[in-house]
Scaffold this active site. Structure first.
Site, PDB file in Angstrom:
ATOM      1  N   GLY A  13      72.345 -23.022 105.989  1.00 44.60           N
ATOM      2  CA  GLY A  13      72.878 -21.709 105.609  1.00 44.60           C
ATOM      3  C   GLY A  13      74.372 -21.615 105.814  1.00 44.60           C
ATOM      4  N   ASN A  91      69.980 -22.072 111.120  1.00 46.32           N
ATOM      5  CA  ASN A  91      70.591 -20.764 110.905  1.00 46.32           C
ATOM      6  C   ASN A  91      70.094 -20.074 109.630  1.00 46.32           C
ATOM      7  OD1 ASN A  91      72.958 -18.708 110.925  1.00 46.32           O
ATOM      8  ND2 ASN A  91      73.286 -19.864 109.022  1.00 46.32           N
ATOM      9  N   TYR A 157      60.228  -8.849 109.122  1.00 49.32           N
ATOM     10  CA  TYR A 157      61.439  -9.524 109.632  1.00 49.32           C
ATOM     11  C   TYR A 157      61.329  -9.667 111.152  1.00 49.32           C
ATOM     12  CZ  TYR A 157      66.270 -10.707 110.703  1.00 49.32           C
ATOM     13  OH  TYR A 157      67.402 -11.343 111.179  1.00 49.32           O
ATOM     14  N   THR A 192      77.897  -9.565 107.824  1.00 52.82           N
ATOM     15  CA  THR A 192      77.865 -10.758 106.960  1.00 52.82           C
ATOM     16  C   THR A 192      77.244 -10.306 105.633  1.00 52.82           C
ATOM     17  OG1 THR A 192      75.625 -11.312 107.667  1.00 52.82           O
ATOM     18  CG2 THR A 192      77.409 -12.251 108.989  1.00 52.82           C
ATOM     19  N   PHE A 194      74.245 -10.449 105.220  1.00 55.34           N
ATOM     20  CA  PHE A 194      72.863 -10.147 105.638  1.00 55.34           C
ATOM     21  C   PHE A 194      72.315  -8.853 105.019  1.00 55.34           C
ATOM     22  CE2 PHE A 194      70.005  -8.008 108.645  1.00 55.34           C
ATOM     23  CZ  PHE A 194      69.039  -8.962 108.854  1.00 55.34           C
TER      24      PHE A 194
HETATM   25  P1  NDP Z   1      74.124 -14.432 105.344  1.00 60.39           P
HETATM   26  O1  NDP Z   1      73.288 -13.831 104.289  1.00 60.39           O
HETATM   27  O2  NDP Z   1      75.582 -14.141 105.348  1.00 60.39           O
HETATM   28  O3  NDP Z   1      73.923 -16.020 105.361  1.00 60.39           O
HETATM   29  C1  NDP Z   1      72.650 -16.603 105.215  1.00 60.39           C
HETATM   30  C2  NDP Z   1      72.819 -18.067 104.862  1.00 60.39           C
HETATM   31  O4  NDP Z   1      71.538 -18.676 104.795  1.00 60.39           O
HETATM   32  C3  NDP Z   1      73.489 -18.279 103.519  1.00 60.39           C
HETATM   33  O5  NDP Z   1      74.384 -19.350 103.618  1.00 60.39           O
HETATM   34  C4  NDP Z   1      72.340 -18.644 102.583  1.00 60.39           C
HETATM   35  O6  NDP Z   1      72.830 -19.523 101.594  1.00 60.39           O
HETATM   36  C5  NDP Z   1      71.411 -19.376 103.555  1.00 60.39           C
HETATM   37  N1  NDP Z   1      70.012 -19.354 103.144  1.00 60.39           N
HETATM   38  C6  NDP Z   1      69.219 -18.269 102.978  1.00 60.39           C
HETATM   39  N2  NDP Z   1      68.014 -18.645 102.544  1.00 60.39           N
HETATM   40  C7  NDP Z   1      68.049 -19.993 102.417  1.00 60.39           C
HETATM   41  C8  NDP Z   1      67.109 -20.960 101.991  1.00 60.39           C
HETATM   42  N3  NDP Z   1      65.873 -20.611 101.607  1.00 60.39           N
HETATM   43  N4  NDP Z   1      67.475 -22.274 101.967  1.00 60.39           N
HETATM   44  C9  NDP Z   1      68.718 -22.631 102.343  1.00 60.39           C
HETATM   45  N5  NDP Z   1      69.660 -21.763 102.766  1.00 60.39           N
HETATM   46  C10 NDP Z   1      69.319 -20.457 102.790  1.00 60.39           C
HETATM   47  O7  NDP Z   1      73.476 -13.941 106.712  1.00 60.39           O
HETATM   48  P2  NDP Z   1      73.830 -14.238 108.255  1.00 60.39           P
HETATM   49  O8  NDP Z   1      74.891 -15.233 108.409  1.00 60.39           O
HETATM   50  O9  NDP Z   1      73.988 -12.922 108.899  1.00 60.39           O
HETATM   51  O10 NDP Z   1      72.432 -14.827 108.724  1.00 60.39           O
HETATM   52  C11 NDP Z   1      72.266 -16.084 109.328  1.00 60.39           C
HETATM   53  C12 NDP Z   1      71.101 -16.020 110.291  1.00 60.39           C
HETATM   54  O11 NDP Z   1      71.394 -15.064 111.311  1.00 60.39           O
HETATM   55  C13 NDP Z   1      69.779 -15.566 109.686  1.00 60.39           C
HETATM   56  O12 NDP Z   1      68.753 -16.343 110.234  1.00 60.39           O
HETATM   57  C14 NDP Z   1      69.650 -14.103 110.135  1.00 60.39           C
HETATM   58  O13 NDP Z   1      68.310 -13.694 110.220  1.00 60.39           O
HETATM   59  C15 NDP Z   1      70.313 -14.188 111.492  1.00 60.39           C
HETATM   60  N6  NDP Z   1      70.813 -12.945 112.066  1.00 60.39           N
HETATM   61  C16 NDP Z   1      71.719 -12.159 111.389  1.00 60.39           C
HETATM   62  C17 NDP Z   1      72.215 -10.999 111.989  1.00 60.39           C
HETATM   63  C18 NDP Z   1      73.154 -10.084 111.292  1.00 60.39           C
HETATM   64  O14 NDP Z   1      73.232  -8.892 111.693  1.00 60.39           O
HETATM   65  N7  NDP Z   1      73.915 -10.538 110.309  1.00 60.39           N
HETATM   66  C19 NDP Z   1      71.832 -10.642 113.358  1.00 60.39           C
HETATM   67  C20 NDP Z   1      70.873 -11.528 113.957  1.00 60.39           C
HETATM   68  C21 NDP Z   1      70.419 -12.645 113.339  1.00 60.39           C
HETATM   69  P3  NDP Z   1      72.325 -19.661 100.099  1.00 60.39           P
HETATM   70  O15 NDP Z   1      72.027 -18.278  99.588  1.00 60.39           O
HETATM   71  O16 NDP Z   1      73.478 -20.333  99.403  1.00 60.39           O
HETATM   72  O17 NDP Z   1      71.133 -20.540 100.180  1.00 60.39           O
HETATM   73  C1  8X3 Z   2      69.619  -8.841 112.272  1.00 57.38           C
HETATM   74  C2  8X3 Z   2      69.852  -7.725 113.224  1.00 57.38           C
HETATM   75  O1  8X3 Z   2      69.036  -5.417 113.927  1.00 57.38           O
HETATM   76  O2  8X3 Z   2      69.283  -5.840 111.539  1.00 57.38           O
HETATM   77  O3  8X3 Z   2      68.693  -9.746 112.782  1.00 57.38           O
HETATM   78  O4  8X3 Z   2      67.471  -6.811 112.770  1.00 57.38           O
HETATM   79  S1  8X3 Z   2      68.848  -6.389 112.853  1.00 57.38           S
END
Ligand code: NDP
Ligand code: 8X3
Length: 256
Positions: A13, A91, A157, A192, A194
């Site tokens: 990711g 990630n 989720y 992000t 997200f």
């Molecule tokens: P983003 O959406 O900014 O990044 C997610 C990344 O994961 C992208 O690079 C995407 O790339 C890749 N990805 C998603 N699905 C796939 C797949 N099936 N195969 C390969 N790559 C994949 O989100 P975040 O950086 O915020 O999220 C990263 C991690 O952190 C996640 O696991 C999320 O659940 C977790 N998280 C996020 C929080 C937040 O508030 N942002 C808080 C807590 C945890 P592409 O689309 O090019 O494949």
């Molecule tokens: C991402 C944080 O609070 O949106 O994992 O679930 S929250």
């Protein structure tokens, strides 16, 4: 300190958010990077930047972590190149939708379960045996505070992130007696892509999530991952929970 200079980190990711920031921080500190994500153009662009900026080696694999065969093919390709990742950062993940459980879309549920749980497992199963063989390595799983506390409409989720927490604990137990460390880093709200992904591209809903307070930034998480990865080898940080200061749990916020 356990330097990552000259080592190999496999990060899933990396086309946005945490993964992209982690790749940048690691490369800046001399670590060679293996990147996995689905958006080819973004992968290529980042590969170019990291090579140019930091002079490290970078390998990109454009595929979906939900595809077990492609995970295995990547692991085989790395073996052919005689590369064993020193660090695996699981990630790649997402939230898709935020609905009451009796209204949720099955397609959203499958995406989250298949990516956040099965994708993490496929990647781990493809890479971890090589680490065990070498008796050396570090797995860093990106969980969430959503894996500690359930919130309304978080249902599936939440369940996937509770699973990440359980799998991280399980990995640590199964790796007892080896030198391999395992950590789950569990962030609160971070700005992000997200929320854009969660709300299926609804910019208004996504922007609202980060209004009225200072959310975490991807770079904050990258610094934490770097800290965990560079801790001395006898130090195994197994879980690290991080919130924005304006958030104390999934319910308690200080929003203006
Ligand atoms: P983003 O959406 O900014 O990044 C997610 C990344 O994961 C992208 O690079 C995407 O790339 C890749 N990805 C998603 N699905 C796939 C797949 N099936 N195969 C390969 N790559 C994949 O989100 P975040 O950086 O915020 O999220 C990263 C991690 O952190 C996640 O696991 C999320 O659940 C977790 N998280 C996020 C929080 C937040 O508030 N942002 C808080 C807590 C945890 P592409 O689309 O090019 O494949
Ligand atoms: C991402 C944080 O609070 O949106 O994992 O679930 S929250």
């Amino acid at each position: 300190m356990n330097s990552i200079r000259g080592k190999w980190a496999l990060i899933t990711g990396t086309t946005s958010g945490f993964g992209k920031a982690i790749a940048d921080t690691f490369a800046q500190n001399g670590c060679n990077i293996i990147m996995v994500a689905r958006r080819a153009e973004k992968l290529e662009a980042l590969e170019h930047i990291l090579k140019e900026k930091y002079g490290v080696q970078v390998l990109s694999y454009c595929f979906d972590v939900r595809n077990l065969n492609q995970c295995i093919e990547m692991a085989n390709d790395l073996s052919e190149r005689e590369i064993v990742p020193d660090i695996l950062v699981n990630n790649a993940g997402l939230a898709s939708g935020k609905d009451k459980i009796y209204e949720g879309l099955i397609g959203d549920w499958e995406k989250m379960i298949d990516t956040n749980i099965k994708g993490l497992l496929y990647m781990t199963r493809s890479i971890l045996p090589k680490m065990v063989e070498r008796n050396e390595g570090h797995v860093i799983n990106i969980g969430s505070i959503a894996g500690h506390q359930v919130y309304p409409e978080g249902n599936v989720y939440n369940a996937t992130k509770f699973a990440v927490k359980a799998l991280n604990e399980a990995m640590n137990l199964d790796l007892a007696g080896t030198n391999i460390r395992c950590c789950s880093i569990d962030p609160g709200a971070a700005e992000t892509e997200f929320s854009m992904v969660r709300f299926h591209g609804d910019e208004q809903k996504a922007t609202k999530v980060y209004e009225g307070y200072q959310p975490l930034q991807a770079e904050d998480i990258a610094d934490i991952v770097y800290y965990v990865a560079t801790a001395p080898v006898h130090v195994n940080i197994t879980n690290l929970v991080v919130y924005p200061t304006a958030q104390r749990n999934v319910y308690v916020w200080d929003k203006k």
